[in-house]
Motif scaffolding. Structure first.
Motif, mmCIF file in Angstrom:
data_model
loop_
_atom_site.group_PDB
_atom_site.id
_atom_site.type_symbol
_atom_site.label_atom_id
_atom_site.label_comp_id
_atom_site.label_asym_id
_atom_site.label_seq_id
_atom_site.Cartn_x
_atom_site.Cartn_y
_atom_site.Cartn_z
ATOM 1 N N ARG A 151 0.819 -1.217 0.000
ATOM 2 C CA ARG A 151 0.000 0.000 0.000
ATOM 3 C C ARG A 151 0.852 1.266 0.000
ATOM 4 N N MET A 152 2.027 1.206 0.614
ATOM 5 C CA MET A 152 2.881 2.388 0.707
ATOM 6 C C MET A 152 3.865 2.489 -0.458
ATOM 7 N N GLY A 153 3.788 1.552 -1.405
ATOM 8 C CA GLY A 153 4.687 1.596 -2.552
ATOM 9 C C GLY A 153 6.115 1.230 -2.223
ATOM 10 N N ILE A 154 6.302 0.408 -1.190
ATOM 11 C CA ILE A 154 7.636 -0.050 -0.797
ATOM 12 C C ILE A 154 7.857 -1.436 -1.382
ATOM 13 N N ASP A 155 8.981 -1.645 -2.063
ATOM 14 C CA ASP A 155 9.212 -2.897 -2.782
ATOM 15 C C ASP A 155 9.522 -4.083 -1.862
ATOM 16 N N THR A 156 10.022 -3.823 -0.667
ATOM 17 C CA THR A 156 10.445 -4.901 0.226
ATOM 18 C C THR A 156 9.282 -5.825 0.578
ATOM 19 N N ARG A 157 9.539 -7.136 0.500
ATOM 20 C CA ARG A 157 8.589 -8.137 0.961
ATOM 21 C C ARG A 157 9.317 -9.056 1.946
ATOM 22 N N TYR A 158 8.606 -9.498 2.958
ATOM 23 C CA TYR A 158 9.198 -10.285 4.030
ATOM 24 C C TYR A 158 8.886 -11.756 3.835
ATOM 25 N N PRO A 159 9.873 -12.645 4.030
ATOM 26 C CA PRO A 159 9.630 -14.078 3.850
ATOM 27 C C PRO A 159 8.635 -14.607 4.877
ATOM 28 N N ALA A 160 8.109 -15.788 4.601
ATOM 29 C CA ALA A 160 7.030 -16.340 5.423
ATOM 30 C C ALA A 160 7.498 -16.756 6.801
ATOM 31 N N GLU A 161 8.758 -17.201 6.930
ATOM 32 C CA GLU A 161 9.249 -17.721 8.200
ATOM 33 C C GLU A 161 10.351 -16.835 8.769
ATOM 34 N N HIS A 162 10.414 -16.787 10.096
ATOM 35 C CA HIS A 162 11.357 -15.878 10.742
ATOM 36 C C HIS A 162 12.814 -16.252 10.461
ATOM 37 N N GLN A 163 13.126 -17.539 10.420
ATOM 38 C CA GLN A 163 14.510 -17.929 10.160
ATOM 39 C C GLN A 163 14.985 -17.440 8.797
ATOM 40 N N GLU A 164 14.073 -17.408 7.827
ATOM 41 C CA GLU A 164 14.438 -16.878 6.505
ATOM 42 C C GLU A 164 14.759 -15.397 6.591
ATOM 43 N N PHE A 165 13.963 -14.657 7.375
ATOM 44 C CA PHE A 165 14.213 -13.227 7.527
ATOM 45 C C PHE A 165 15.516 -12.983 8.286
ATOM 46 N N LEU A 166 15.780 -13.766 9.346
ATOM 47 C CA LEU A 166 17.043 -13.605 10.074
ATOM 48 C C LEU A 166 18.234 -13.893 9.176
ATOM 49 N N ALA A 167 18.098 -14.855 8.270
ATOM 50 C CA ALA A 167 19.195 -15.140 7.341
ATOM 51 C C ALA A 167 19.504 -13.915 6.478
ATOM 52 N N LEU A 168 18.456 -13.195 6.049
ATOM 53 C CA LEU A 168 18.671 -11.965 5.288
ATOM 54 C C LEU A 168 19.380 -10.920 6.141
#
Length: 246
Positions: A108-125
């Motif tokens: 909605r805010m026009g921000i390209d970032t999308r977050y992975p479904a699981e937390h471990q995937e996000f922590l890896a990033l």
């Protein structure tokens, strides 16, 4: 102990607790106010056990005295890895419920970032970006202490929602010390929101900004959070931040 707390006291895992939350109601409240309360996420006994960790420096990676940095008055400690089981479990279990909300907000805010479904995937990033230090923290306030309005941003990657859990009981353990959220919309004065919490209640809130629907689509509003002055007693809170720090 409330009826909800009695039920949750018998629930074995943080994942089960996350499954008991009315996430439609949470999403609606976040959309309208920027914060939503999740009642009795922890039992009183669990709250006391987590607060009792505060003197044990072996559980923490750093100790911050707020007055030294202009953050207010009071102090907090960042947990080390491995996190306490309950805090680490809640971090892992709450994230997948919040990620769809965060992704919808960014769209909605026009921000390209999308977050992975699981937390471990996000922590890896986060870790690949050099953000490897854990951010969950335990805060302690005594009379006269307060936390200035702020945003918990620790690097280029920041998950847009975070959770705070009140470990002390208002009126019994402390007075004052309300959780405060402010929202600044373009060309408007700042809107304050005081979020009432009881022991074991959690509040999920926007870290930085959130979308608000306007006449020409959604636009961003900026949010900050803090804690008002403690008038008596001692207040403990645990903060669950989903991104790691540099």
């Amino acid at each position: 102990m409330t009826a909800i707390a009695k039920i949750k006291a018998s629930v074995a895992t943080p994942a089960d607790r996350a499954g008991m939350i009315d996430w439609t109601a949470v999403a609606d409240e976040l959309a309208s106010q920027g914060a939503a309360v999740m009642p009795a996420l922890l039992t009183p006994e669990e709250c006391r056990e987590i607060a009792a960790l505060y003197p044990d420096d072996k559980r923490f990676r750093s100790h911050v005295v707020m007055a030294r940095h202009g953050f207010g008055k009071g102090e907090y400690k960042y947990f080390s890895y491995p996190l306490p089981d309950l805090i680490g479990g809640l971090r892992t279990s709450l994230y997948p419920r919040l990620a769809p909300i965060a992704n919808e907000w960014n769209q909605r805010m026009g921000i390209d970032t999308r977050y992975p479904a699981e937390h471990q995937e996000f922590l890896a990033l986060c870790h690949r970006a050099g953000q490897q230090r854990p951010t969950p923290l335990l805060l302690q306030y005594v009379p006269g202490d307060y936390n200035c309005l702020h945003q918990d941003l620790y690097g280029d990657l920041a998950f847009p929602l975070q959770v705070a859990i009140l470990l002390s009981e208002p009126g019994r353990d402390f007075t004052g010390g309300e959780f405060v959220l402010t929202e600044q919309r373009p060309r408007m004065q700042t809107r304050p929101e005081v979020v009432p919490l009881r022991q074991g209640d959690a509040v999920v809130f926007a870290v930085h900004h959130r979308p608000v629907k306007g006449s020409r689509g959604s636009y961003r509003v900026n949010l900050r959070h803090g804690v008002s002055r403690i008038r008596s007693g001692r207040r403990h809170t645990v903060g669950v931040i989903f991104h790691d720090a540099k």
